[in-house]
Design a protein around this motif. Structure first.
Motif, mmCIF file in Angstrom:
data_model
loop_
_atom_site.group_PDB
_atom_site.id
_atom_site.type_symbol
_atom_site.label_atom_id
_atom_site.label_comp_id
_atom_site.label_asym_id
_atom_site.label_seq_id
_atom_site.Cartn_x
_atom_site.Cartn_y
_atom_site.Cartn_z
ATOM 1 N N ASP A 183 0.780 -1.229 0.007
ATOM 2 C CA ASP A 183 0.047 -0.097 0.077
ATOM 3 C C ASP A 183 0.774 1.044 -0.129
ATOM 4 O O ASP A 183 1.811 1.285 0.657
ATOM 5 C CB ASP A 183 -0.824 -0.175 1.454
ATOM 6 C CG ASP A 183 -1.635 1.418 1.335
ATOM 7 O OD1 ASP A 183 -2.798 1.336 0.498
ATOM 8 O OD2 ASP A 183 -1.374 2.111 2.188
ATOM 9 N N ASP A 238 0.283 4.353 1.053
ATOM 10 C CA ASP A 238 0.672 5.120 2.428
ATOM 11 C C ASP A 238 1.380 4.234 3.177
ATOM 12 O O ASP A 238 2.339 4.663 4.057
ATOM 13 C CB ASP A 238 -0.729 5.057 3.204
ATOM 14 C CG ASP A 238 -1.730 6.543 2.402
ATOM 15 O OD1 ASP A 238 -0.954 7.170 1.768
ATOM 16 O OD2 ASP A 238 -2.917 6.265 2.663
ATOM 17 N N THR A 297 0.602 7.751 -4.799
ATOM 18 C CA THR A 297 0.225 6.499 -4.932
ATOM 19 C C THR A 297 -0.371 5.545 -4.305
ATOM 20 O O THR A 297 -0.187 5.461 -3.045
ATOM 21 C CB THR A 297 1.460 5.736 -5.641
ATOM 22 O OG1 THR A 297 2.346 6.568 -6.651
ATOM 23 C CG2 THR A 297 1.288 4.383 -6.199
ATOM 24 N N ASP A 298 -1.625 5.053 -4.678
ATOM 25 C CA ASP A 298 -2.071 4.043 -3.806
ATOM 26 C C ASP A 298 -1.737 2.732 -3.461
ATOM 27 O O ASP A 298 -1.716 2.260 -2.375
ATOM 28 C CB ASP A 298 -3.690 3.758 -4.427
ATOM 29 C CG ASP A 298 -4.731 5.218 -4.399
ATOM 30 O OD1 ASP A 298 -4.357 5.901 -3.544
ATOM 31 O OD2 ASP A 298 -5.434 5.119 -5.144
#
Length: 367
Positions: free
Chosen positions: A130, A132, A210-211
């Motif tokens: 992920d 984050d 970015t995810d």
């Protein structure tokens, strides 16, 4: 080649690439950015032969082609162009580039795209993380990595794949930062890797929004990618030190304080610390943590911070720069300071965040 861009699209890509396309190189072309258009896709590429970044740029292609131009000069020009007018980018004879925006025309000298180094392709084991999570892991650890240590394996961040978790670690042996996340799935033969510090800083910039990021590993190369960008870098070779051994299994005392209060007090008191070693003292009790510094040539300072809860007492020396750097990368409102003796590491744990821990080695205080 003939292309048309909106200013923000082109400028964002150039700003991402500028950290890699440094002017400090013996190969002039490495100060350039490669702009290429083919198969309906425009890409900008930069490399210093250690880290390479390829990023997709939104734009319109009138004619395919490729050219390299000075990354800094092109970014400087684009930055000053008006916001409301499209940028027309075209190659002319003798590797020249003509940039037109409104009534302005700018002609700069380029180099042929054939001379630009090819980025390595990595087609090996892959995993997905992920976005984050990746950014948080890097933010919570990269500050503790060595920058110019002869022990080259310390000049990076270590990803350690364990069965029940993944640990990301940085240390220069004076301090250590460790962050954990859920176990990342990879092939059985990849137990971990060390990403060089320069690449770490570029990863955070390249994948800032970015995810999800895909990570591919092959021999001594690693590739980070999303749908718009890829970053490749050589991995740091060598065995990372057994960092678990320096994390205390138990402590004698503990004090919980406000992170912001301690950070600001440390900054103020550090102003009167000895500029040769920046040593300050922490006097920890169940009621307060007193931060103090005394330098004969400068003067002295002390400031108490109230303790929310605490056990034990100690007076211990610490490098103010390491304390301030550690606190600046902790995101919780309160921190627990754990200690055992004047010669063992001081442990900083964010309250409510079990997956982050920082250690700072103590200093000898003058009597």
């Amino acid at each position: 080649m003939e292309l048309t861009f909106e200013k923000d699209d082109l400028l964002h890509s150039l700003q991402v690439l500028q950290g890699v396309a440094s002017g400090r190189t013996t190969l002039p072309i490495l100060s350039n950015v490669l702009i290429q258009a083919a198969d309906g896709r425009i890409e900008c590429i930069a490399t210093d032969l250690e880290v390479g970044i390829k990023i997709k740029v939104e734009g319109t292609i009138q004619e395919d082609g490729g050219i390299t131009v000075s990354a800094k000069k092109l970014a400087d020009i684009v930055k000053e162009l008006p916001e409301d007018k499209p940028i027309h980018f075209a190659t002319t004879a003798n590797d020249r580039v003509e940039i037109t925006c409104g009534d302005g025309v700018y002609k700069i000298i380029g180099l042929p795209d054939e001379e630009f180094p090819q980025l390595p392709s990595v087609d090996g084991d892959s995993l997905t993380i992920d976005g984050d999570t990746l950014r948080n892991l890097l933010h919570k650890t990269e500050f503790a990595a060595a920058t110019e240590d002869v022990r080259y394996f310390l000049n990076g961040i270590y990803f350690n794949f364990l069965p029940e978790k993944t640990e990301v670690v940085a240390t220069d042996m004076r301090w250590l930062a460790l962050a954990r996340c859920e176990p990342l799935t990879s092939s059985e033969n990849v137990k971990g890797f060390i990403v060089p510090l320069k690449a770490v800083k570029e990863i955070a910039r390249t994948f800032a929004e970015t995810d999800g990021v895909q990570i591919s590993i092959f021999e001594n190369q690693i590739l980070f990618a999303d749908e718009n960008a890829t970053l490749t870098t050589r991995l740091v070779e060598g065995d990372y030190p057994p960092y678990q051994k320096i994390i205390p299994e138990s402590t004698e005392g503990r004090a919980v304080v406000s992170k912001e209060q301690m950070l600001h007090a440390a900054r103020r008191v550090a102003l009167l610390s000895n500029p040769k070693n920046y040593a300050i003292a922490l006097e920890i009790s169940t009621e307060q943590v007193q931060i103090s510094a005394k330098t004969p040539e400068l003067g002295e300072a002390y400031e108490p911070i109230p303790v929310e809860t605490g056990t034990g007492r100690i007076r211990i020396g610490i490098d103010a720069r390491l304390l301030i750097g550690t606190l600046g990368h902790i995101e919780s409102e309160s921190i627990a300071i754990e200690f055992k003796s004047e010669v063992e590491p001081i442990v900083f744990k964010p309250i409510g965040e079990e997956n982050h821990i920082c250690l700072v080695m103590p200093m000898r205080l003058e009597s």
